[in-house]
Design a protein around this motif. Structure first.
Motif, PDB file in Angstrom:
ATOM      1  N   GLN A   1      -5.954  -4.189   1.421  1.00  0.00           N
ATOM      2  CA  GLN A   1      -7.325  -4.679   1.287  1.00  0.00           C
ATOM      3  C   GLN A   1      -8.226  -3.627   0.646  1.00  0.00           C
ATOM      4  O   GLN A   1      -8.309  -2.489   1.100  1.00  0.00           O
ATOM      5  CB  GLN A   1      -7.872  -5.093   2.647  1.00  0.00           C
TER       6      GLN A   1
ATOM      7  N   SER B   1       0.837  -1.197   0.000  1.00  0.00           N
ATOM      8  CA  SER B   1       0.000   0.000   0.000  1.00  0.00           C
ATOM      9  C   SER B   1       0.873   1.248   0.000  1.00  0.00           C
ATOM     10  O   SER B   1       1.841   1.344   0.760  1.00  0.00           O
ATOM     11  CB  SER B   1      -0.915   0.023   1.222  1.00  0.00           C
TER      12      SER B   1
ATOM     13  N   GLU C   1      -3.831   3.128   5.193  1.00  0.00           N
ATOM     14  CA  GLU C   1      -4.731   2.137   4.607  1.00  0.00           C
ATOM     15  C   GLU C   1      -3.964   0.896   4.182  1.00  0.00           C
ATOM     16  O   GLU C   1      -2.867   0.982   3.635  1.00  0.00           O
ATOM     17  CB  GLU C   1      -5.476   2.723   3.397  1.00  0.00           C
ATOM     18  N   GLU C   2      -4.548  -0.262   4.460  1.00  0.00           N
ATOM     19  CA  GLU C   2      -3.972  -1.529   4.035  1.00  0.00           C
ATOM     20  C   GLU C   2      -4.295  -1.779   2.563  1.00  0.00           C
ATOM     21  O   GLU C   2      -5.115  -1.089   1.954  1.00  0.00           O
ATOM     22  CB  GLU C   2      -4.527  -2.669   4.898  1.00  0.00           C
TER      23      GLU C   2
END
Length: 432
Positions: A185, A177, A182-183
């Motif tokens: 995912q 990322s 934020e990840e």
């Protein structure tokens, strides 16, 4: 439907992208420090691309502009912009330099010959109904290809990937990322959809999927989250993603993202030089042309960064092999040519189908009505991963990289009875 999709105003961050000589990044950084007083520790440096991202007050910016105009080893400086995911919900004559560039690619394609890669039969819209694979895979002859992207690294720079999706279980996935906090995912869905088209499964294990939707089903997937879960991101994250992909030896980078360009807007010199440097290292960057048009009455120019000559710009087609109503065109005289076209669907215009692919299963995601593990949407975003996945098939089949890989895609494209302003060379076709 309105009469026009507005050009999104340019949004900047207050920081600047600075392009340094590829062969001497260190000297460029020293000059930047000398002229502006900014310390090395205050810069974000992407040495593989020769780019620095830095914050500058007005006085330091003036000093930087003086350095660019003078003899300092600093090539260019541009304001950092915000980019967006290009999906269905997001709303000329080429100058001599660009024409020479296109002619050079065409000549290279002619000189490559056919080698051991057979070109499939040209397809017509009447056969896009086999029910086994999406119409996009049928239109591009993917269903007849003997190649799967084995040994090829495909980087998709977008909103990330649903790492829990059953259709990607057991795949070789490298992810990172570039969005602070934020990840990888994907809580948005756009990135998962694009990765599904480019590199999705040959036989989706989920019984709720009625057909094949993915192209390079054996490729190594590199997931670069460069757009947030809200679908936007600054240039720095995108440059970091490109640098990461090139450093990891990815042969293809797919970017279904961009920012609107107004008529007359030139391409970014910094993105252009970065794309040239990536090509020289064997990495082809493919990007969405943008969705700001409203055909037949309004055609807007190819967006940034797809409008760079060294980035392959992809237009969208519907399942009648007509230009999708939203797809941008080659109307800017200084940059912004469409290179190739691919299936993108026709958003909101039934019965022409959209593009079916994977979607995020995360409960926190914004889910369209009825969407679970799959979704059908439209856009030049959806056309772009078709080209990226097919590029992986050619890379496996021929061993070609960079500009030669670009030339193969152009050589074998299906010519269409449409203007090159709208579809470039034509409809991308897979090797068989």
């Amino acid at each position: 439907m309105t009469n026009n999709l507005p050009i999104r105003p340019i949004q900047t961050t207050g920081r600047y992208l600075v392009l340094l000589p590829e062969s001497d990044v260190r000297s460029g950084m020293s000059a930047l420090t000398d002229f502006t007083g900014v310390r090395d520790t205050d810069m974000s440096v992407y040495s593989n691309l020769g780019v620095v991202v830095v914050s500058l007050d007005p006085d330091r910016l003036q000093s930087l502009n003086t350095a660019v105009a003078g003899d300092a080893p600093i090539i260019a400086a541009e304001p950092e912009q915000i980019m967006y995911a290009i999906g269905s919900s997001v709303s000329g004559e080429i100058v001599n330099y660009l024409q020479g560039y296109k002619d050079g690619v065409t000549n290279l394609a002619d000189n490559l010959g056919n080698g051991n890669v057979a070109l499939g039969e040209k397809v017509t819209p009447s056969i896009f109904t086999d029910g086994v694979a999406t119409w996009g895979l049928q239109a591009t002859n993917v269903v007849d290809s003997n190649y799967s992207g084995t040994g090829i690294k495909v980087a998709v720079l977008d909103t990330g990937l649903d790492l829990n999706h059953p259709d990607f279980a057991g795949r070789s996935i490298t992810s990172q990322s570039f969005i602070t906090g934020e990840e990888v995912q994907d809580l948005q869905g756009h990135g998962t959809h694009c990765i599904g088209t480019a590199c999705g499964a040959l036989n989706p294990p989920d019984p709720s999927s009625p057909m094949r939707y993915g192209i390079a089903h054996n490729a190594e997937i590199f997931v670069g989250k460069v757009l947030s879960n809200q679908g936007s991101g600054a240039d720095e994250g995108i440059l970091a993603g490109i640098d990461w992909a090139v450093t990891n030896g990815c042969q293809i980078i797919s970017m279904s993202l961009g920012a609107s360009a107004s008529p007359g807007t030139p391409f970014s010199q910094i993105y252009e030089d970065i794309a040239q440097r990536a090509l020289s290292q064997g990495t082809l960057i493919i990007a969405a042309a943008g969705n700001e048009s409203n055909r037949p009455g309004v055609v807007n120019p190819v967006g940034r960064p797809a409008n760079c000559p060294s980035i392959m710009a992809v237009a969208a087609l519907d399942n009648q092999l007509g230009v999708s109503w939203y797809s941008n065109g080659s109307i800017n005289p200084d940059g912004g040519a469409i290179d190739i076209a691919a299936p993108g669907g026709n958003a909101g215009q039934a019965p022409l189908p959209e593009i079916y692919s994977t979607w995020t299963t995360d409960l926190n995601a914004v889910q369209p009505p009825g969407a679970l593990r799959y979704n059908s949407i439209s856009g030049t975003s959806m056309a772009t991963p078709h080209v990226a996945g097919i590029a992986a098939l050619y890379a496996e089949a021929t061993g070609k990289r960079g500009l030669e890989l670009w030339a193969l895609l152009m050589r074998d494209a299906q010519r269409l009875p449409l203007s090159s302003i709208d579809v470039g060379i034509g409809l991308v076709q897979a090797p068989i």
